[in-house]
Design a protein around this motif. Sequence first.
Motif, PDB file in Angstrom:
ATOM      1  N   VAL A 153      30.007 -72.184  -9.082  1.00  0.00           N
ATOM      2  CA  VAL A 153      29.280 -73.769  -9.534  1.00  0.00           C
ATOM      3  C   VAL A 153      30.706 -74.114 -10.426  1.00  0.00           C
ATOM      4  CG1 VAL A 153      28.689 -74.284 -10.891  1.00  0.00           C
ATOM      5  CG2 VAL A 153      27.067 -72.940  -9.778  1.00  0.00           C
ATOM      6  N   LEU A 154      31.874 -73.556 -10.313  1.00  0.00           N
ATOM      7  CA  LEU A 154      32.909 -74.304 -11.432  1.00  0.00           C
ATOM      8  C   LEU A 154      34.048 -74.419 -10.509  1.00  0.00           C
ATOM      9  CD1 LEU A 154      34.512 -74.391 -13.994  1.00  0.00           C
ATOM     10  CD2 LEU A 154      35.393 -71.939 -13.603  1.00  0.00           C
ATOM     11  N   ARG A 155      34.240 -73.815  -9.220  1.00  0.00           N
ATOM     12  CA  ARG A 155      35.335 -73.836  -8.108  1.00  0.00           C
ATOM     13  C   ARG A 155      34.685 -74.871  -7.275  1.00  0.00           C
ATOM     14  NH1 ARG A 155      40.015 -70.898  -9.713  1.00  0.00           N
ATOM     15  NH2 ARG A 155      39.759 -69.522 -11.510  1.00  0.00           N
ATOM     16  N   PRO A 166      32.709 -78.151  -5.489  1.00  0.00           N
ATOM     17  CA  PRO A 166      31.865 -79.511  -6.764  1.00  0.00           C
ATOM     18  C   PRO A 166      31.236 -79.149  -5.567  1.00  0.00           C
ATOM     19  CG  PRO A 166      34.845 -79.971  -6.386  1.00  0.00           C
ATOM     20  CD  PRO A 166      34.415 -78.400  -5.926  1.00  0.00           C
ATOM     21  N   TYR A 192      28.951 -77.609  -4.913  1.00  0.00           N
ATOM     22  CA  TYR A 192      27.711 -76.455  -5.507  1.00  0.00           C
ATOM     23  C   TYR A 192      27.529 -76.741  -7.171  1.00  0.00           C
ATOM     24  CZ  TYR A 192      28.482 -74.370  -1.188  1.00  0.00           C
ATOM     25  OH  TYR A 192      28.231 -73.553   0.458  1.00  0.00           O
ATOM     26  N   SER A 193      27.945 -78.022  -7.583  1.00  0.00           N
ATOM     27  CA  SER A 193      28.553 -77.607  -8.968  1.00  0.00           C
ATOM     28  C   SER A 193      26.850 -78.613  -9.231  1.00  0.00           C
ATOM     29  CB  SER A 193      29.264 -78.508  -9.794  1.00  0.00           C
ATOM     30  OG  SER A 193      29.538 -78.047 -10.568  1.00  0.00           O
ATOM     31  N   ARG A 194      25.818 -78.381  -9.064  1.00  0.00           N
ATOM     32  CA  ARG A 194      24.320 -79.224  -9.447  1.00  0.00           C
ATOM     33  C   ARG A 194      23.787 -77.999 -10.860  1.00  0.00           C
ATOM     34  NH1 ARG A 194      21.666 -80.201  -3.580  1.00  0.00           N
ATOM     35  NH2 ARG A 194      23.763 -81.120  -2.852  1.00  0.00           N
ATOM     36  N   PRO A 195      23.919 -78.090 -11.982  1.00  0.00           N
ATOM     37  CA  PRO A 195      23.223 -77.613 -12.869  1.00  0.00           C
ATOM     38  C   PRO A 195      22.177 -78.078 -13.482  1.00  0.00           C
ATOM     39  CG  PRO A 195      25.055 -79.007 -13.663  1.00  0.00           C
ATOM     40  CD  PRO A 195      25.421 -79.200 -12.211  1.00  0.00           C
TER      41      PRO A 195
END
Length: 417
Positions: A57-59, A61, A63-66
Motif C-alpha cells: 500500500v505504501l510503495r 500507488p 494499490y493505495s486505496r485506504p
Amino acid sequence: MATKEHTRIAVRGLGGRGAPDDAVSDQRLWGSTPSAVARLLRPGLSRIAEQVIGEIVLRIPEYSRPADETYVKIVRLAVDEALRQFVDRIENPSRPLEADVFRTIGRGEANEGRNLDPLQTAMRLGARVAWRRLTEQAEDLGLTPQQLYDLGEAIFVYLDQLADAAAEGFDEARARAAGEMERRRHRLLNLLLSRPPASPDAIADLARTAGWRLPRTVAGVALDERCGGYRPPSLPPDVLAGLDRPDPCLIVPDPGGPGRAQTLEAGLRGWKAAIGPAVPLSAAATSLRWARETLELGRRGVLSGRRGLVRCSDHMATLVVFRDEELVNALAEVRLAPLAHLRPSQQDRLAETLLAWLRHGRGAGEVAARLHVHPQTVRYRLRQLEELYGDQLSDPDVRFELEIVLRARQAVSSGRS
C-alpha cells in the motif's frame, strides 16, 4: 534437520516439475521435517501479512486505496492466501497450487484497465518482505542457514507460479473483453448498415458501449471475397470490419482524415476493394452501396487497369452511366442507329472518332492526336459521321446523349478485351 537436497526436493514439488510418484517419494525423504518447519512458520504469518500489505500500500500507488474497504479486503485475502499456501506446500510438496484466487486477481487487473506491471511489482515486494522477515526471525525460529537458503529458493519458485496463475487470469479476461468488444462493434456495423437507417440515439448508445468515437463522416468499403485467402487486412483500430458477412465490407470513420487514405491502402494491399464517398453517419449504407457498384464494375473490367483500392469518387460519371444499363442500352439503340448498318470494324472506328470529337473538341488535329492517327483520317471519318447524322450533331442534347452511350460502349468493350 532438513538437508539441502531435501529442501530442493520440496522446491521441485513447489515448481510442479515432479511426477506424482516422485512427490510421494520426496515426502517420505523429508520425514517429519517439513511439518516441523511449517509449524515454526505458521504462527508468524499474520505479522508477515501485515508487513507485506503495509509495504504494498505504501510503495505501489495502484494499490493505495485506504478508503476502499472492499479493495483492502481483496489485497489482504490475496496476501493471506499466498502465505497460507506457501507454508502448506512446504509441508506437503505434492500439494497442487490452488490458483483460483490468483487467476481472479489477474482478471481484476485486466478489468481495472491496468497491465500486469503493478501486480508483478507487488508480488516481488511481498516476496522481499517475507524473506526479510524470515531472516530477521531465523534464530528465534531455530532455522539453520541452509534451511533459510532453501526457503528463499522456494519463495521465488512459488512467486513464479503465482505470477503464472495471475497472468492466466489476466489473459482470459482480456480475451473475453476483446471478444465482447468485437461483438459489440459487429452489431454496430450492422446497425449502421440497416435499412431504414437506425436512430441517432441507438447508434450513439451502441457506439459508446463498443468504445467507438462517433465520426463526422464515414465511407463504406466493399471487399472482393475472392481475395480473402490472400491475407487478412491490417486495419486501423477504429475501422469497423464485417469480414464474415456474405459481402465483406468495412466502415471507415473520417475517411478524409490526415494519412487515412495511405493507411487504408497499405492495410488492404493484396485485396480488391472499392471505397464509397464520404457521407454522414446516417448514410453509411448508401456509401457502401456505391462502393459495391464500383467494385462490380471493376470485376467486369469496366474500370479496367484499376488495381488495389478504387475510389468511387473518381468514377462518378461511369457509375451514373451504368446505374441503369437497360435505359442506357435503349438510348444507345436510338442514338447509334445511324451506325447500325455498318460493319462492326467500321462502327468501332467511327464510334471511337465521334467520342473523341465530343470529349476533346471539334478540331481534327486534336482528335487525331488523341487517337494517334493522321488528321486526314479524322477528317474523312468526320465527314462520314456528318453524312450519317446530319443536323443531329449540332443539337447539344443529342451530343450529350451520344457521349453517354459512347462512353458506356467504350467501357464495356474495354472490359471484354
